[in-house]
Design a protein around this motif. Structure first.
Motif, short mmCIF file in Angstrom:
data_model
loop_
_atom_site.label_atom_id
_atom_site.label_comp_id
_atom_site.label_asym_id
_atom_site.label_seq_id
_atom_site.Cartn_x
_atom_site.Cartn_y
_atom_site.Cartn_z
N ASP A 165 37.68 43.39 46.60
CA ASP A 165 36.94 42.05 46.72
C ASP A 165 37.67 41.17 47.80
O ASP A 165 36.95 40.38 48.41
CB ASP A 165 37.05 41.54 45.45
CG ASP A 165 36.13 42.03 44.41
OD1 ASP A 165 35.25 42.97 44.75
OD2 ASP A 165 36.34 41.83 42.95
N ARG A 223 40.27 33.16 41.93
CA ARG A 223 40.15 34.33 41.22
C ARG A 223 41.49 34.84 40.78
O ARG A 223 41.68 35.20 39.78
CB ARG A 223 39.66 35.18 42.07
CG ARG A 223 39.52 36.73 41.59
CD ARG A 223 38.40 36.64 40.68
NE ARG A 223 38.10 38.06 40.44
CZ ARG A 223 37.54 38.56 39.17
NH1 ARG A 223 37.25 37.76 38.10
NH2 ARG A 223 37.68 39.79 38.83
N LEU A 246 42.58 35.64 36.95
CA LEU A 246 43.18 36.91 36.52
C LEU A 246 44.57 36.70 35.85
O LEU A 246 44.59 37.23 34.79
CB LEU A 246 43.37 37.85 37.51
CG LEU A 246 41.88 38.39 38.14
CD1 LEU A 246 41.97 39.10 39.56
CD2 LEU A 246 41.16 39.22 37.21
N GLU A 276 40.00 47.30 42.36
CA GLU A 276 38.69 46.71 42.75
C GLU A 276 39.10 45.35 43.40
O GLU A 276 38.14 44.76 44.01
CB GLU A 276 37.98 46.70 41.23
CG GLU A 276 36.73 47.12 41.14
CD GLU A 276 36.33 46.93 39.81
OE1 GLU A 276 36.40 46.12 38.96
OE2 GLU A 276 35.91 48.01 39.41
N HIS A 277 40.10 44.75 42.88
CA HIS A 277 40.31 43.44 43.28
C HIS A 277 40.70 43.15 44.86
O HIS A 277 40.25 42.24 45.45
CB HIS A 277 41.41 42.51 42.46
CG HIS A 277 41.03 42.64 40.79
ND1 HIS A 277 39.96 41.97 40.63
CD2 HIS A 277 41.70 43.31 39.85
CE1 HIS A 277 39.82 42.23 39.13
NE2 HIS A 277 41.04 42.96 38.82
#
Length: 174
Positions: A105, A133, A137, A101-102
């Protein structure tokens, strides 16, 4: 008499479906990267203004696209038998909450930044969201464990002691 229904289980994907969806996902994000880069190069050709910042950021964007594509292709690669049957599907790229998912992105942010950077070089500042980001994380997964007290170590709170302390504090304030 009413019949009770058994709780419905969440449908699971078959290995063939995971492999097909992974291929489609990798292809989609590869195409997104290629289109954004192509449009950016077209914008460079039309405006004919290439600053040092634009060249460096384009190279970094290409590196981000290549790294993301390689990572997604590598972890989603299935293991097949000689007949073509799926032995192992590889990582499901469409699972929620996963690292992919990252990575997706990153591709989306990089592509979008490439497109809007044609209008103004100030849009390259959007790329600062990547390290911000990543830091967030890292803090969520590692940093909190070292810098904040673990509530599990404190033990359960005795309600009677808590109320007694509260009454004492109220008396002191009066």
């Amino acid at each position: 008499m009413s019949q009770q229904q058994a709780p419905k289980k969440k449908a699971t994907k078959g290995s063939k479906q995971i492999v097909e969806e992974n291929l489609a996902t990798v292809k989609f994000y590869r195409n997104m990267s290629l289109i954004a880069t192509g449009v950016q190069f077209l914008g460079f050709a039309v405006y004919a203004e290439l600053s040092t910042l634009a060249v460096i950021m384009t190279i970094l964007s290409l590196a981000a696209h290549a790294g993301s594509y390689y990572f997604m292709a590598l972890i989603s690669k299935p293991k097949l038998t000689e007949k073509g049957d799926v032995i192992e599907t590889g990582t499901d790229l469409n699972i929620e909450g996963g690292i992919t998912e990252h990575v997706k992105d990153i591709v989306i942010l990089t592509s979008g930044t490439q497109l809007v950077s044609i209008l103004s070089e100030y849009f390259w500042l959007l790329m600062l969201f990547l390290p911000i980001r990543a830091g967030w994380l890292l803090w969520q997964t590692v940093g909190k464990q070292f810098f904040q007290k673990d509530t599990a170590e404190e033990g359960p709170v005795n309600e009677k002691k808590q109320k007694k302390l509260q009454r004492k504090m109220n008396r002191v304030r009066q």
